[in-house]
Design an enzyme around this catalytic site. Sequence first.
Site, PDB file in Angstrom:
ATOM      1  N   LYS A  62       0.856  -1.192   0.000  1.00  0.00           N
ATOM      2  CA  LYS A  62       0.000   0.000   0.000  1.00  0.00           C
ATOM      3  C   LYS A  62       0.889   1.238   0.000  1.00  0.00           C
ATOM      4  O   LYS A  62       1.957   1.249   0.637  1.00  0.00           O
ATOM      5  CB  LYS A  62      -0.884  -0.037   1.251  1.00  0.00           C
ATOM      6  CG  LYS A  62      -1.940   1.066   1.312  1.00  0.00           C
ATOM      7  CD  LYS A  62      -2.828   0.896   2.549  1.00  0.00           C
ATOM      8  CE  LYS A  62      -3.931   1.928   2.618  1.00  0.00           C
ATOM      9  NZ  LYS A  62      -4.812   1.744   3.786  1.00  0.00           N
ATOM     10  N   SER A 114      -9.829  -0.909   6.884  1.00  0.00           N
ATOM     11  CA  SER A 114      -9.265  -0.726   5.543  1.00  0.00           C
ATOM     12  C   SER A 114      -8.498  -1.904   4.970  1.00  0.00           C
ATOM     13  O   SER A 114      -8.089  -1.859   3.814  1.00  0.00           O
ATOM     14  CB  SER A 114      -8.366   0.505   5.514  1.00  0.00           C
ATOM     15  OG  SER A 114      -9.167   1.651   5.400  1.00  0.00           O
ATOM     16  N   SER A 151      -9.658   1.588   2.686  1.00  0.00           N
ATOM     17  CA  SER A 151      -8.803   2.380   1.844  1.00  0.00           C
ATOM     18  C   SER A 151      -7.720   1.584   1.121  1.00  0.00           C
ATOM     19  O   SER A 151      -7.123   2.093   0.176  1.00  0.00           O
ATOM     20  CB  SER A 151      -8.147   3.476   2.687  1.00  0.00           C
ATOM     21  OG  SER A 151      -7.337   2.894   3.700  1.00  0.00           O
TER      22      SER A 151
HETATM   23  N1  GLN Z   1     -13.385   3.651   6.209  1.00  0.00           N
HETATM   24  C1  GLN Z   1     -12.671   4.056   7.395  1.00  0.00           C
HETATM   25  C2  GLN Z   1     -12.379   5.527   7.347  1.00  0.00           C
HETATM   26  O1  GLN Z   1     -12.665   6.136   6.351  1.00  0.00           O
HETATM   27  C3  GLN Z   1     -11.462   3.219   7.551  1.00  0.00           C
HETATM   28  C4  GLN Z   1     -10.190   3.804   7.097  1.00  0.00           C
HETATM   29  C5  GLN Z   1      -9.004   2.960   7.382  1.00  0.00           C
HETATM   30  O2  GLN Z   1      -9.094   1.904   8.003  1.00  0.00           O
HETATM   31  N2  GLN Z   1      -7.868   3.449   6.980  1.00  0.00           N
HETATM   32  O3  GLN Z   1     -11.914   6.075   8.283  1.00  0.00           O
END
Ligand code: GLN
Length: 498
Positions: free
Chosen positions: A80, A179, A155
């Site tokens: 990532k 994410s 994400s």
């Molecule tokens: N969807 C969650 C957010 O927008 C999770 C993000 C993440 O785990 N990086 O905060």
Amino acid sequence: MPNIDQLSARAIADGVRNGVWSATEVAQAQLDATVARDQGVNAFLEITYDLALKTAAETDRLRAAGAKLGPLAGVPVAFKDNLNMVGSHTTCGSRMLQYFDSPYTATCVQRLIDAGATPLGKTNMDEFAFGSSTESSHFGPTHNPWETNHVPGGSSGGSAAAVAAGEATVALGSDTGGSIRQPASFCGVVGLKPTYGAVSRYGVVAFGSSLDQVGPMARSVEDVALVMNALTGAGKDPRDTTSQDVPVDFLEHLEDPIEGRRVGVVPAMMEAEGLSPEMRHAMYEARCALEDQGAELVEVDLPSLAAAISAYYVIGPCEAFSNLARFDGVRYGYQEPGCATLAEQTSLSRAHGFGAEAKRRQLLGAYLLASGVYDEYYMPALEARTLITEDYRAAFEQCDVLLMPVVPRTAFWHGEMSNPTDMYLSDLFTISSNIAGNGSISVPLGLGRDTKMPISAQLQAAPFRDRTLLTFARALERARGTAGWVAPAFGGREGRLS
Ligand code: GLN
């Protein structure tokens, strides 16, 4: 050699060690597939072609010299783009860091390379990891390999899509509020969020420091276990004070029977608003699959879970506001040209360097931490955190793992979630384990009976019981026949209908 996407990490590494094929052959085959397939997916922000071939050549040289190769010898891995790796940019999917060269390599990346892995490059993500769809990347959205007009989740959407499309054998993602698990479920791959502290975050661009955790995604539970061994085998990382020793072999109990072991289910979750009928059905099938193998189901209650989303969307933005203050247009990233004063430079660099969601989170955090407001939101959020953690502790006295959905429904269409709050609400089932810090995993069950898109179950266990999670995940995978899944458009077989 066989088609690269038909090989597990374990098979690739065994083949390299035994001289069935070379790491260079594997790298070349994977890079050809990755470059060709990624045109329709946009999972990668950068393919580190030369670095991949150079690393693979080094692996082959070591073997020729008689050295003992690591457990990931020649395995193509994607990272990532919030994980630093020397020889690549680390953009976090943001204009702010578009030209930022990694100044050093994150421990998690280094440990996989030390285990023999071939680094393919960096994957797309929601800007600074804010989001659940990979639509907020400055470099364009990633497409779900099962149905390219759908999102891959987020994400870590690029990492999940890369694995699902056979563009990488395994990938690393980060999980602050789901994410890893949510995109893994949208793309039909296995995704593990290890217990907070199990994996070093040195070299990971911080979002919410009390929530962030790095973890693997792969096409099988066994490959996830293999990567976990590489991530944790060298012990705790002195460069990350939250990192802890995890002295277990994750491959060891993978095939253990689950007979007589207890699986907790939370009846209230099945009544959750927005849970699709096919998701409810799939969860029922997952229950049956575990029961058929002799597991005992117990009903447990997590009464404070209802507060999890509210607590997360207070704690997360507050920590993000603090972490992202370093992007000041002076030391890091995008710098607005032609400014007369420092204040103007900082302000315009931030205004033009960050996208809408990154600004929304930081503004929210700034507001929530303001005096007068702080007591009203931040303190109650911390109290909710204590209650949620306590709920989990009580629940894990009654069961070995909890079984629950990952998400209320399967992957949505690009552009479908235009309201940020709707997107936030879809984090219902994932964020509580970031709040409490325990490990959780997303494991594919099949395709949804209505949407025909990948559908997964989530398992959660007590802190540092991540190996138990893998045993139960393997039991589900065995029953559902989902190991080795590749999206059909990319040469994989049709998933089994649930
Ligand atoms: N969807 C969650 C957010 O927008 C999770 C993000 C993440 O785990 N990086 O905060």
